[in-house]
Design an enzyme around this catalytic site. Structure first.
Site, PDB file in Angstrom:
ATOM      1  N   ASP A 164      37.732 -56.340 -30.907  1.00 13.80           N
ATOM      2  CA  ASP A 164      36.449 -56.878 -30.576  1.00 13.80           C
ATOM      3  C   ASP A 164      35.813 -57.693 -31.785  1.00 13.80           C
ATOM      4  OD1 ASP A 164      34.319 -56.763 -28.971  1.00 13.80           O
ATOM      5  OD2 ASP A 164      34.095 -54.598 -28.632  1.00 13.80           O
ATOM      6  N   ASP A 176      30.459 -59.453 -21.907  1.00  7.08           N
ATOM      7  CA  ASP A 176      30.927 -58.549 -21.029  1.00  7.08           C
ATOM      8  C   ASP A 176      30.569 -58.638 -19.541  1.00  7.08           C
ATOM      9  OD1 ASP A 176      31.599 -57.342 -23.208  1.00  7.08           O
ATOM     10  OD2 ASP A 176      30.747 -55.416 -22.979  1.00  7.08           O
TER      11      ASP A 176
HETATM   12  C1  GLA Z   1      32.013 -54.964 -26.578  1.00  6.21           C
HETATM   13  C2  GLA Z   1      33.381 -55.387 -25.774  1.00  6.21           C
HETATM   14  C3  GLA Z   1      33.795 -54.721 -24.694  1.00  6.21           C
HETATM   15  C4  GLA Z   1      33.802 -53.215 -25.207  1.00  6.21           C
HETATM   16  C5  GLA Z   1      32.579 -52.659 -25.966  1.00  6.21           C
HETATM   17  C6  GLA Z   1      33.144 -51.317 -26.467  1.00  6.21           C
HETATM   18  O1  GLA Z   1      30.866 -55.187 -25.973  1.00  6.21           O
HETATM   19  O2  GLA Z   1      33.252 -56.831 -25.396  1.00  6.21           O
HETATM   20  O3  GLA Z   1      34.644 -55.093 -23.761  1.00  6.21           O
HETATM   21  O4  GLA Z   1      35.087 -53.021 -25.704  1.00  6.21           O
HETATM   22  O5  GLA Z   1      32.296 -53.707 -26.838  1.00  6.21           O
HETATM   23  O6  GLA Z   1      31.866 -50.839 -27.184  1.00  6.21           O
END
Ligand code: GLA
Length: 406
Positions: A158, A213
């Site tokens: 990430d 996301d």
């Molecule tokens: C970010 C990533 C997600 C997930 C969350 C976990 O938002 O983009 O896909 O892994 O962190 O906290």
């Protein structure tokens, strides 16, 4: 009839799709992995930080029992929430002792015993997103070695808490560290497209997120649309950010529009079909997030539709694109290895609509007789000249494979 190909822009993009078939492949990682887009299950979209070893073991069981593993969903990926808040005295990452009392190696062994592959989450910065656990910044070699010793097959990295860092350099460190372990491990970069990874990541990762996301809703979160980072928003907004990236994907290196929302509680059946169909046109990694312990027969039918999955997994690995748009009506197409074209007629509108795809826009002569097979009805529809038109439900798709008559 209202053909969506009647505007000149649509024609232009159809031509571009055809021409791009001949473009040179990018230099890629060539670690032998992800020759087709990786498929599996990821804990984030439904469970977020509420994970533990019991839940994940039962999900491994369910991947097998439901038939998902055999349909291709091979990687079980543990997202954020598994780490202890502190590294061990010798600097190693360790699992949260309350949620993962048996440790990650035992969980990975269990997952492997089920005939699955095991994936894990870390962060490129000083801390993971949201959980306060340590990230891998400055510990890349140590963490890659720890993951390899646990039997990890997939690392999602990430991009939180990376202020001032250079994305290309930081991800390169993890990529090199993984290579040094000698273990075949997919590196899945999750920097949300902030630094246009499609331009530089093909030789260091097997897949990279193209956006923030995806959320299990149609178009919620519009207000966060232009913000970078992990701001969740509806999956159709994620889809809107994908066109024009197709040339950067191919065997071993894929654009990742994030997890499937298909089948998640609250997502209507038509939208679930649309999500899986369009992700397959995009040659996207297919990671389901649903609670597999309680999957309904209709959701199971969607997630394990062999003909749609075959489009996603087409060995030529050529990503598709939107080739026409007129208001709420869209046509997406992806060339297949056997010269068929997979086509999705997508209706974003609130009412049923008739949408058509013309042979001309697929680069074929109108007089040509082409066969059409419906991939959701599993039905050969016969031979057609010049175009194929279908009635498409609101927020739904018709997905067909169009090919030469033999
Ligand atoms: C970010 C990533 C997600 C997930 C969350 C976990 O938002 O983009 O896909 O892994 O962190 O906290």
């Amino acid at each position: 009839m209202n053909s969506v190909f009647r505007n000149p822009l649509a024609r232009l993009s159809a031509t571009i799709l055809g021409l791009a078939l001949f473009s040179a492949p990018a230099i890629s990682l060539e670690n032998g992995l992800a020759r087709t887009p990786p498929m599996g299950w990821n804990s984030w979209i439904v469970f977020e930080l509420n994970i533990d070893e019991k839940l994940l073991r039962s999900m491994a069981d369910a991947l097998v029992a439901t038939g998902m593993r055999d349909a291709g969903y091979q990687y079980l990926v543990v997202d954020a929430g598994w780490k202890a808040k502190q590294r061990s005295p010798n600097g190693e990452l360790t699992a949260d002792p309350n949620r993962f009392p048996s440790g990650i190696k035992a969980l990975a062994d269990y997952v492997h015993m089920k005939g699955l592959k095991f994936g894990i989450y870390t962060d490129a910065g000083s801390e993971d997103c949201g959980s306060g656990a340590p990230g891998s910044l400055g510990h890349e070699e140590q963490d890659a070695a720890t993951f390899a010793s646990w039997g990890v097959d997939f690392v999602k990295e990430d991009w939180c808490h990376t202020e001032g860092e250079n994305a290309r350099q930081v991800y390169r460190k993890m990529s090199d560290a993984i290579r040094k372990t000698g273990r075949p491990v997919i590196l899945s970069m999750c920097e949300w497209g902030d630094n246009h990874p499609w331009l530089w990541a093909a030789d260091l990762a097997n897949m990279w997120r193209t956006t923030g996301d995806s959320k299990a809703c149609w178009d919620c979160g519009r207000e966060t649309k232009d913000k970078p980072g992990g701001y969740p928003r509806g999956w159709t907004l994620i889809l809107d950010a994908q066109p024009a990236l197709r040339q950067y994907a191919g065997p071993g290196h894929w654009n990742d529009p994030d997890l499937l929302v298909a089948g998640v509680k609250g997502v209507p059946i038509e939208e679930s079909r649309a999500n899986l169909s369009l992700w397959s046109i995009l040659a996207a990694p297919l990671f389901a997030g649903i609670d597999l312990r309680s999957i309904s027969p209709s959701v199971a039918d969607i997630m394990m539709n062999k003909e749609v999955i075959a489009v996603d997994q087409d060995p030529a690995g050529m990503e598709g694109d939107r080739i026409a748009k007129s208001g709420d009506q869209e046509v997406w197409a992806r060339p297949m290895e056997n010269k068929d074209v997979a086509v999705v007629l997508f209706n974003r509108g609130d009412r049923t609509a008739r949408i058509s795809v013309s042979w001309k826009d697929l680069g074929r002569k109108p007089a040509e007789e082409l066969t059409v097979r419906d991939l959701w009805k599993h039905e050969d529809l016969g031979s057609f000249h010049s175009e194929y038109a279908a009635v498409v439900p609101s927020h739904g798709v018709v997905m067909v494979r169009i090919g030469t008559k033999h």
